[in-house]
Design an enzyme around this catalytic site. Structure first.
Site, short mmCIF file in Angstrom:
data_model
loop_
_atom_site.label_atom_id
_atom_site.label_comp_id
_atom_site.label_asym_id
_atom_site.label_seq_id
_atom_site.Cartn_x
_atom_site.Cartn_y
_atom_site.Cartn_z
N CYS A 78 0.83 -1.21 0.00
CA CYS A 78 0.00 0.00 0.00
C CYS A 78 0.86 1.26 0.00
O CYS A 78 1.60 1.51 0.95
CB CYS A 78 -0.89 -0.06 1.24
SG CYS A 78 -1.61 1.49 1.77
N CYS A 102 0.18 3.77 2.83
CA CYS A 102 0.69 3.21 4.10
C CYS A 102 2.16 3.57 4.27
O CYS A 102 2.61 3.89 5.37
CB CYS A 102 0.53 1.69 4.13
SG CYS A 102 -1.17 1.12 4.04
#
Length: 103
Positions: A29, A32
């Site tokens: 991600c 993230c």
């Protein structure tokens, strides 16, 4: 940052005397990866006044399902043994810190 698993999640989040920020993330991600250094800085700044922890949703699918994680990163704040805040996506450090400090 403390790593949480199914084995220690409830103990850390529900039995803590201080607020607990939990970052649900995944290695693939992009957002993230942007949020992680922000949270690491926050963890240093808050010291013992709060716990900053993370859950890898790919390794802890049960926890992700239990907390109905639909998008990563999702951040939850627990205080007094219950979830008090939740948001998805990257936010500025000061905004996250202000939320955490309000508990």
């Amino acid at each position: 940052m403390k790593q949480l698993t199914e084995d220690n999640f409830d103990e850390v989040t529900l039995n803590s005397d201080v607020p607990v920020l939990v970052d649900f993330w995944a290695s693939w991600c992009g957002p993230c990866k942007k949020l992680t250094p922000i949270l690491e800085d926050i963890a240093e700044e808050v010291g013992d006044t709060a716990i900053v922890a993370s859950v890898n949703v790919d390794e802890e699918r049960g926890l992700a399902a239990q907390h109905q994680i639909m998008a990563v990163p999702t951040v939850m704040i627990f205080a007094g043994g219950k979830k008090v805040e939740e948001f998805s996506g990257v936010r500025p450090a000061q905004q996250i810190l202000a939320l955490l400090e309000s508990y």
